[in-house]
Scaffold this active site. Structure first.
Site, PDB file in Angstrom:
ATOM      1  N   MET A 148       5.585   1.670  -9.922  1.00 49.88           N
ATOM      2  CA  MET A 148       4.694   2.506  -9.116  1.00 49.88           C
ATOM      3  C   MET A 148       5.454   3.246  -8.010  1.00 49.88           C
ATOM      4  O   MET A 148       6.615   2.956  -7.739  1.00 49.88           O
ATOM      5  CB  MET A 148       3.599   1.650  -8.507  1.00 49.88           C
ATOM      6  CG  MET A 148       2.678   0.996  -9.538  1.00 49.88           C
ATOM      7  SD  MET A 148       1.390  -0.022  -8.802  1.00 49.88           S
ATOM      8  CE  MET A 148       0.376   1.208  -7.996  1.00 49.88           C
ATOM      9  N   HIS A 149       4.765   4.191  -7.402  1.00 51.76           N
ATOM     10  CA  HIS A 149       5.158   4.844  -6.147  1.00 51.76           C
ATOM     11  C   HIS A 149       6.304   5.843  -6.250  1.00 51.76           C
ATOM     12  O   HIS A 149       6.599   6.536  -5.269  1.00 51.76           O
ATOM     13  CB  HIS A 149       5.529   3.804  -5.067  1.00 51.76           C
ATOM     14  CG  HIS A 149       4.604   2.647  -4.956  1.00 51.76           C
ATOM     15  ND1 HIS A 149       3.249   2.794  -4.755  1.00 51.76           N
ATOM     16  CD2 HIS A 149       4.833   1.310  -5.018  1.00 51.76           C
ATOM     17  CE1 HIS A 149       2.692   1.593  -4.684  1.00 51.76           C
ATOM     18  NE2 HIS A 149       3.634   0.684  -4.843  1.00 51.76           N
ATOM     19  N   ASP A 160       2.333  -0.789 -13.087  1.00 50.87           N
ATOM     20  CA  ASP A 160       2.829  -2.007 -13.718  1.00 50.87           C
ATOM     21  C   ASP A 160       2.001  -3.246 -13.389  1.00 50.87           C
ATOM     22  O   ASP A 160       1.770  -4.088 -14.270  1.00 50.87           O
ATOM     23  CB  ASP A 160       4.307  -2.232 -13.393  1.00 50.87           C
ATOM     24  CG  ASP A 160       4.614  -2.165 -11.895  1.00 50.87           C
ATOM     25  OD1 ASP A 160       3.684  -2.043 -11.082  1.00 50.87           O
ATOM     26  OD2 ASP A 160       5.812  -2.225 -11.554  1.00 50.87           O
TER      27      ASP A 160
END
EC number: 2.7.1.17
Length: 484
Positions: A79-80, A235
């Site tokens: 992520m991110h 995830d």
């Protein structure tokens, strides 16, 4: 057949399941992380494509007939990450990853704007996507001015697979641009970072169709036409789908590169002051809370690297029986920490070292330190209104029985160990591919695994672990005060 693709930090995993959700085969392609400066963490998106090609080519070689029968593909990803694309959809720079902390000042500035916590339900952490774009605007203005689209890592992979700019709710919730309650981009928060909704991909739910596989790739991999690509998930939400953590009250503890204590919720329950993440789940009308520690198995990998042993060698030295804490304490803040400190500057430490301290004692301290970091996340979840009595263990570190005993005893909760199998993010992604392709009921598909073992807290060692946890908690302000 259904294919799950999980774009992790160290590799891409491709996993095939059949209509009964039996795992048919899996393969991986390796990735490397670039760290050009302290606190920086980057990857070239071209690596993601190469690793995916490597994994799928391996499946084609070993299970070509099964690959040819694929009807749906689900995506999971780290992520991110800030993947910045120009008008030609080509990356303008390496992706800034989830564990990159260069934008801690920008994150603090955004977090000081009350709209961010009010709309997203979360602290603006340095690892989130929005502060990274502010950093790029200030430090690489030419790149920022040329940015036409901002994609998360798995959604860049989707662009390559389908030609579509699409994301989904669980991953988008970690950008600091999503109205998490309403499940839509916030024009106000985008404007606060000099962006518009035009820079963002279209949003779908994780169980929805989000494009079809390009004919070129379908032909290369021996697949048929109209292979559906699902919205997928970040995830952690994908791991929740794999572990069946989708109903209210269900929870898991993930011992991966980072560590996650994850609880599924039927309603939106924000409490940013506790540093707990409150995100959309991959299933419609579902949310989740989670505490995140940045260095879980990464802490053991670090110790293995400097001692010349493998992580499994280190945990094997501890044996099976849980030991009383030795007085050596490890703070696992190798890359800073999220829950509960939101501190990009803090770094890890050993305290209590003595002449008798050997490698096994250091390993025990690392295992306990990560367990106590999970305890911090449990306390933060409690502050946010979520109580847990049991968790399902997933992730590579969950193969260590000793580590699970330490976690159960440090947290005071039961740890359930799934029967042998793979119930992680790639499996969850494959389940989402099945749901999207067949229009299946998500709750009927995302069921929990059979449980092979139940680990209870060690009642005899609970007082010693409580005392060590108090010492652990006292060390953070002491270390922070000495190093700030």
């Amino acid at each position: 057949m259904y294919l799950g693709l999980d774009l992790g930090t160290s590799g891409v995993k491709a996993l095939l399941i059949d209509e009964s959700q039996r795992i048919v085969a899996s393969a991986t392609g390796a990735l490397e992380v670039s760290r050009p400066h302290a606190g920086w963490s980057e990857q070239d998106p071209a690596q993601w494509i190469a690793a995916t090609e490597e994994a799928i080519s391996a499946l084609k070689s070993s299970h070509g007939d099964a690959l040819a029968a694929v009807r749906g593909i689900g995506l999971s990803g780290q992520m991110h990450g800030a993947t910045l694309l120009g008008e030609d959809d080509k990356p303008l720079r390496p992706c800034i990853l989830w564990n990159d902390t260069r934008s801690h000042r920008e994150a603090a500035e955004l977090d000081a704007d009350p709209r961010f916590r009010e709309i997203t339900g979360n602290i603006v952490f340095p690892g989130f996507t929005a502060p990274k774009l502010v950093w790029v605007q200030r430090n690489e203005p030419e790149t920022f001015s040329r940015t036409a689209k901002v994609l998360l890592p798995k959604d860049y992979l989707r662009l390559w697979l389908t030609g579509e700019h699409i994301s989904e709710m669980s991953d988008a919730a970690g950008t600091a641009w999503l109205d998490v309650k309403e499940r839509r981009w916030s024009a106000d928060l985008l404007e606060a970072t000099a962006l518009t909704e035009g820079h963002m991909p279209r949003l779908v739910e994780g169980t929805e169709r989000a494009g079809t596989l390009r004919a070129e790739l379908a032909g290369r991999w021996g697949m048929g036409s109209n292979v559906v690509v699902a919205g997928g998930a970040g995830d952690n939400a994908a791991s929740a789908c794999g572990a069946g953590t989708v109903k209210p009250g269900a929870a898991f503890v993930s011992l991966g590169t980072s560590g996650v204590l994850f609880a599924s919720n039927a309603t939106y329950l924000p409490n940013p002051e506790s540093a707990v993440h409150t995100f959309c789940h991959a299933l419609p009308n579902t949310w989740h809370q989670m505490g995140v520690i940045l260095s879980a198995t990464d802490s053991l990998n670090w110790l293995a690297g400097i001692t010349g042993a493998t992580p499994s060698d280190l945990t094997r030295e501890l044996g099976e029986e849980l030991k009383t804490p030795s007085g050596v304490t490890f703070l696992p803040y190798l890359s800073g920490e999220r829950t509960p400190h939101n501190d990009a500057i803090i770094r890890g430490s050993f305290t209590g070292l003595a002449h008798r301290t050997d490698r096994a004692a250091l390993t025990q301290a690392v295992v306990e330190g990560v367990a106590f970091a999970f305890r911090d996340s449990l306390e933060a979840l409690r502050q946010a209104g979520t109580e847990l009595s049991s968790v399902t263990a997933i992730g590579g570190g969950s193969r260590s029985t000793y580590w699970l005993k330490a976690i159960a005893t440090a947290l005071g909760v039961t740890v359930e160990v799934p029967a042998e199998g793979d119930f992680g993010a790639a499996f969850g992604a494959a389940r989402l591919g099945l749901i999207a392709a067949e229009g299946a009921d998500p709750l009927a598909v995302c069921t929990p695994p059979a449980i092979a073992a139940v680990i209870e807290p060690d009642a005899a060692l609970r007082p010693a672990f409580e005392e060590e946890y108090r010492r652990y908690r006292a060390l953070y302000p002491a270390i922070r005060g000495a190093t700030a």
